[in-house]
Design an enzyme around this catalytic site. Structure first.
Site, mmCIF file in Angstrom:
data_model
loop_
_atom_site.group_PDB
_atom_site.id
_atom_site.type_symbol
_atom_site.label_atom_id
_atom_site.label_comp_id
_atom_site.label_asym_id
_atom_site.label_seq_id
_atom_site.Cartn_x
_atom_site.Cartn_y
_atom_site.Cartn_z
ATOM 1 N N LYS A 192 -10.047 1.217 -8.167
ATOM 2 C CA LYS A 192 -9.526 2.585 -8.146
ATOM 3 C C LYS A 192 -9.822 3.241 -9.495
ATOM 4 O O LYS A 192 -9.675 2.584 -10.529
ATOM 5 C CB LYS A 192 -8.002 2.563 -7.963
ATOM 6 C CG LYS A 192 -7.529 2.268 -6.559
ATOM 7 C CD LYS A 192 -6.009 2.359 -6.490
ATOM 8 C CE LYS A 192 -5.471 1.878 -5.150
ATOM 9 N NZ LYS A 192 -5.854 2.698 -4.013
ATOM 10 N N ARG A 213 -3.508 -3.870 4.731
ATOM 11 C CA ARG A 213 -3.614 -4.247 6.159
ATOM 12 C C ARG A 213 -3.958 -5.717 6.323
ATOM 13 O O ARG A 213 -3.617 -6.330 7.322
ATOM 14 C CB ARG A 213 -4.630 -3.329 6.852
ATOM 15 C CG ARG A 213 -6.021 -3.414 6.307
ATOM 16 C CD ARG A 213 -6.884 -2.241 6.729
ATOM 17 N NE ARG A 213 -6.570 -1.036 5.972
ATOM 18 C CZ ARG A 213 -7.149 0.150 6.175
ATOM 19 N NH1 ARG A 213 -8.040 0.295 7.127
ATOM 20 N NH2 ARG A 213 -6.817 1.185 5.447
HETATM 21 N N1 BES Z 1 -2.136 1.316 -1.759
HETATM 22 C C1 BES Z 1 -3.190 2.110 -1.245
HETATM 23 C C2 BES Z 1 -2.713 3.333 -0.489
HETATM 24 C C3 BES Z 1 -2.155 4.465 -1.304
HETATM 25 C C4 BES Z 1 -2.997 5.382 -1.890
HETATM 26 C C5 BES Z 1 -0.802 4.654 -1.404
HETATM 27 C C6 BES Z 1 -2.483 6.452 -2.612
HETATM 28 C C7 BES Z 1 -0.284 5.728 -2.112
HETATM 29 C C8 BES Z 1 -1.122 6.628 -2.704
HETATM 30 C C9 BES Z 1 -4.058 1.293 -0.273
HETATM 31 O O1 BES Z 1 -4.141 -0.053 -0.528
HETATM 32 C C10 BES Z 1 -5.430 1.858 -0.341
HETATM 33 O O2 BES Z 1 -5.995 1.828 -1.411
HETATM 34 N N2 BES Z 1 -5.955 2.359 0.785
HETATM 35 C C11 BES Z 1 -7.233 2.943 0.823
HETATM 36 C C12 BES Z 1 -7.879 2.555 2.129
HETATM 37 C C13 BES Z 1 -9.331 2.904 2.232
HETATM 38 C C14 BES Z 1 -10.135 2.134 1.214
HETATM 39 C C15 BES Z 1 -9.804 2.589 3.625
HETATM 40 C C16 BES Z 1 -7.075 4.473 0.728
HETATM 41 O O3 BES Z 1 -6.118 5.011 1.274
HETATM 42 O O4 BES Z 1 -7.885 5.086 0.043
HETATM 43 ZN ZN ZN Z 2 -5.667 -0.577 -1.918
#
Ligand code: BES
Ligand code: ZN
Ligand code: ZN
Length: 479
Positions: A258, A332
């Site tokens: 990230k 997930r």
């Molecule tokens: N923990 C994050 C989701 C999240 C993002 C929660 C921003 C709160 C604020 C999750 O693990 C994640 O990074 N999801 C990705 C999924 C994608 C790579 C398919 C997302 O939402 O960008």
């Molecule tokens: Zn994530």
């Protein structure tokens, strides 16, 4: 942090702060106070605006007064009471008052409970790392007593205590709360609340074929854990509710790293676990007549030479092979194994909660959680419970045709869909791991689970979202 108590009478002292609430001129929600100086009587009605000022009482002592009108147009007086109490606490602290007095000339238990929530949740502060700690403010509700009210406030105290427990662990940084330390904390607290707690370590997770949990936590020095809490009421329960919560103690994104700004808040990526475990503790402490099992997979999503890579193929607990097309879609993967474990227990209901997708925040904003599910009756009960507690949830579609997006050629599933509708494809991925015979709901709390700005009566920082709703739902199901 504020303390709360309920009394039938009170004597004003120096540096008190009084909160008068009223619905309209004729129906004041406070008793006529002969002892109060005319000068500090509530201001004239200004169409619902909130007025406040500080004044003198009997010319000597200093007391502050706020009058809050709770029946603004199209309003919800219970919601406004929580906000009014929380605002009164902020003001009282600024004025260096020691007590907040809330006279309430009403037998409405909902309003009294709202005042208690405004005090205990609205007055919450995470001050563990500050040397200078303010003395807790005392909030005193003054009203007639009744057996029903005492019962309501006793239950409220427990629910708010566990909500604040969730907020404490959410607020802790990742160097304090990691899978191993959180498993210990859950074990201690779960036992205190009256649950049987079992912890699966890495060896046990291997034996149980939890490929998803093992893969996500592979790169972290604090090793993977899965905590199972079980509460069985004394009298045989009619229903068994299984709660599952995502416990990623920090989500760097892994090799699909990230950007640094997006890592802010990711210490709260265990919001699902915090919500579900705290709710189970509250249910156990309230001794509700329902069997509850709570399952929390705990991992840290890191980068290291042992971390999972993009395009790794892993085998989940139910044998399904998954290609990791994005290491940041890790929640997930840990939920998948946990949903298989939940299904093995054959409960009547499975509900999972997770800070799962940024897409859910895009869809609903930061204040509203997305609700998915295979049983509209269960979803309906969850929405009712959320509504009762003043937590916002909105039903989203489990649109089956989008399952196509999870197809990949060399494994049975990918862990991500296309760019659009990301919270839906995430929910559809989870669905593959739930026994179809069991009613299942999934709550994506990425918005309110991670929101840092204030949300109504809840101040800056962790909100403890969902603890109230899950506890209230357990009450509804067990009726
Ligand atoms: N923990 C994050 C989701 C999240 C993002 C929660 C921003 C709160 C604020 C999750 O693990 C994640 O990074 N999801 C990705 C999924 C994608 C790579 C398919 C997302 O939402 O960008
Ligand atoms: Zn994530
Ligand atoms: Zn995550």
């Amino acid at each position: 942090m504020s303390k709360f108590s309920h009394l039938t009478t009170y004597k004003l002292t120096n540096h008190d702060f009084i909160l008068f609430t009223y619905a309209d001129k004729k129906k004041a929600l406070f008793p006529a106070l002969k002892s109060i100086d005319l000068a500090i009587k509530p201001h004239k009605d200004q169409g619902g605006s909130i007025l406040s000022h500080a004044g003198k009482f009997k010319t000597k002592s200093y007391i502050a007064v706020r009058t809050s009108r709770l029946d603004k147009k199209n309003s919800d007086t219970v919601r406004e009471m929580k906000i009014a109490v929380s605002a009164a606490i902020t003001e009282a602290e600024k004025l260096e008052c020691k007590r907040v007095i809330i006279p309430l000339d009403s037998t409405n238990t909902d309003l009294a409970l709202a005042a208690q929530e405004g005090a205990l949740l609205g007055g919450y502060k995470f001050n563990k790392y500050l040397k200078e700690k303010k003395k807790p403010l005392e909030v005193i509700l003054v009203s007639k007593k009744s057996a029903a009210l005492t019962k309501t406030l006793n239950a409220g105290e427990k629910v708010f205590k566990w909500t604040n427990f969730a907020r404490d662990i959410l607020s802790e940084p990742a160097n304090e709360i990691h899978p191993e330390s959180l498993a210990k904390l859950f074990t201690n607290q779960g036992k205190k609340a009256g649950m049987k707690v079992t912890v699966w370590n890495e060896a046990k997770l291997k034996k149980e074929n939890c490929g998803g949990i093992l893969a996500v936590g592979k790169g972290a020095s604090s090793r993977q854990r899965l905590v199972i809490g079980e509460y069985t009421p004394k009298r045989k329960a009619k229903k068994h509710l299984c709660l599952v919560g995502k416990g990623v103690t920090f989500d760097t994104g892994g090799y699909c790293l990230k950007p640094s700004a997006s890592q802010i808040g990711m210490k709260m990526d265990m919001g699902g676990a915090a919500m579900m475990f705290s709710a189970a503790c509250a249910i156990a402490e309230l001794k509700l007549p329902i069997k509850v099992t709570v399952i929390t997979p705990l991992v840290e999503n890191d980068i290291s030479s042992t971390a999972m890579h993009t395009e790794d193929i892993i085998t989940m607990r139910n044998g399904l092979t998954v290609q990791v097309d994005n290491t940041d879609a890790e929640g997930r993967l840990v939920l998948a194994d946990s949903l298989c474990i939940a299904s093995d227990k054959k409960p009547d209901y499975i509900i999972d909660s997770a800070t799962l997708t940024g897409a859910c925040v895009v869809a609903l904003g930061e204040d509203i959680a997305g609700l998915f599910g295979t049983d509209s009756l269960l979803n309906g009960m969850i929405l009712d419970a959320a509504d009762d507690c003043g937590e916002y949830m909105w039903e989203m579609p489990l649109h089956l045709p989008y399952q196509e997006q999870l197809k990949t050629t060399i494994a049975e599933s990918s862990n991500m869909g296309s760019r659009w509708g990301g919270s839906i494809t995430a929910a559809l991925f989870l669905k593959k791991f739930v026994d179809e015979k069991i009613s299942w709901s999934h709550i994506d709390i990425a918005g309110p689970g991670i929101k840092n700005d204030p949300l109504e009566h809840l101040g800056k920082g962790a909100k403890g979202f969902g603890v109230k709703t899950m506890t209230s739902l357990a009450g509804i199901i067990s009726e």
